[in-house]
Each structure stands twice: as C-alpha cells, then as structure tokens.
Design a protein around this motif. Structure first.
Motif, PDB file in Angstrom:
ATOM      1  N   LYS A   2       0.685  -1.380   0.324  1.00  0.00           N
ATOM      2  CA  LYS A   2      -0.244  -0.169   0.315  1.00  0.00           C
ATOM      3  C   LYS A   2       0.785   1.229   0.085  1.00  0.00           C
ATOM      4  CE  LYS A   2      -4.200  -1.042  -0.458  1.00  0.00           C
ATOM      5  NZ  LYS A   2      -5.611  -1.284  -1.297  1.00  0.00           N
ATOM      6  N   VAL A  18      -1.986   0.076  11.104  1.00  0.00           N
ATOM      7  CA  VAL A  18      -2.137  -1.304  11.197  1.00  0.00           C
ATOM      8  C   VAL A  18      -2.327  -2.704  12.673  1.00  0.00           C
ATOM      9  CG1 VAL A  18      -0.309  -1.770   9.486  1.00  0.00           C
ATOM     10  CG2 VAL A  18       0.444  -1.635  11.795  1.00  0.00           C
ATOM     11  N   ASN A  19      -2.836  -3.591  12.544  1.00  0.00           N
ATOM     12  CA  ASN A  19      -3.500  -3.650  13.938  1.00  0.00           C
ATOM     13  C   ASN A  19      -3.372  -3.538  15.076  1.00  0.00           C
ATOM     14  OD1 ASN A  19      -4.711  -5.934  12.409  1.00  0.00           O
ATOM     15  ND2 ASN A  19      -3.073  -7.550  12.493  1.00  0.00           N
ATOM     16  N   ASN A  20      -1.997  -3.255  15.366  1.00  0.00           N
ATOM     17  CA  ASN A  20      -1.670  -3.055  16.757  1.00  0.00           C
ATOM     18  C   ASN A  20      -0.664  -1.470  16.923  1.00  0.00           C
ATOM     19  OD1 ASN A  20      -2.696  -4.710  18.454  1.00  0.00           O
ATOM     20  ND2 ASN A  20      -1.100  -6.024  18.119  1.00  0.00           N
ATOM     21  N   ILE A  54      -5.506   2.277   6.370  1.00  0.00           N
ATOM     22  CA  ILE A  54      -5.703   1.728   6.939  1.00  0.00           C
ATOM     23  C   ILE A  54      -5.765   0.103   6.662  1.00  0.00           C
ATOM     24  CG2 ILE A  54      -7.497   1.311   8.559  1.00  0.00           C
ATOM     25  CD1 ILE A  54      -8.968   4.184   8.943  1.00  0.00           C
ATOM     26  N   VAL A  55      -4.638  -1.256   7.482  1.00  0.00           N
ATOM     27  CA  VAL A  55      -4.972  -2.296   6.826  1.00  0.00           C
ATOM     28  C   VAL A  55      -5.621  -2.521   7.591  1.00  0.00           C
ATOM     29  CG1 VAL A  55      -2.838  -4.020   6.756  1.00  0.00           C
ATOM     30  CG2 VAL A  55      -2.374  -1.528   6.245  1.00  0.00           C
ATOM     31  N   ASN A  56      -6.196  -3.484   7.808  1.00  0.00           N
ATOM     32  CA  ASN A  56      -6.699  -4.962   8.977  1.00  0.00           C
ATOM     33  C   ASN A  56      -5.806  -5.960   8.303  1.00  0.00           C
ATOM     34  OD1 ASN A  56      -8.531  -3.043   9.096  1.00  0.00           O
ATOM     35  ND2 ASN A  56     -10.446  -3.441   7.813  1.00  0.00           N
TER      36      ASN A  56
END
Length: 56
Positions: A2, A18-20, A54-56
């Motif tokens: 991305k 990202v996640n955390n 924003i990455v899930n």
C-alpha cells in the motif's frame, strides 16, 4: 504494498494504521519515520502527512 500505491498517487508522508501500531511512513523513501502502539497514538496529533493507510 500500500505504501508503494500511495507513492504512485503522490503521497509523500503517510499515517499507516495496522493491527496494533501507528506508523508515520515516508512513501517517497519507503522508510518508517515514527512507530508507536495504538495506545500511544490515541492522544497524538499527526501533522505534515498527506495520506493515510489503514490495514486490517
């Protein structure tokens, strides 16, 4: 990736979630400038960015 896509769209510095973690990334140089966990990032103001990923 991305960040490469953001670079092609003209983004120079991006906030990447990202996640955390929250990262400030130079898309131009493909380098992480700042990294912090989401708890640290929750009360921050991010300046000098011109994109967000924003990455899930």
């Amino acid at each position: 990736m991305k960040v490469s896509e953001a670079k092609r769209k003209g983004v120079n510095e991006s906030l990447v979630i990202v996640n955390n973690a929250a990262l400030i990334v130079s898309a131009k140089n493909e380098t992480v400038i700042t990294a912090m966990n989401l708890q640290e990032a929750s009360n921050q103001i991010f300046t000098n960015i011109n994109g967000a990923i924003i990455v899930n």
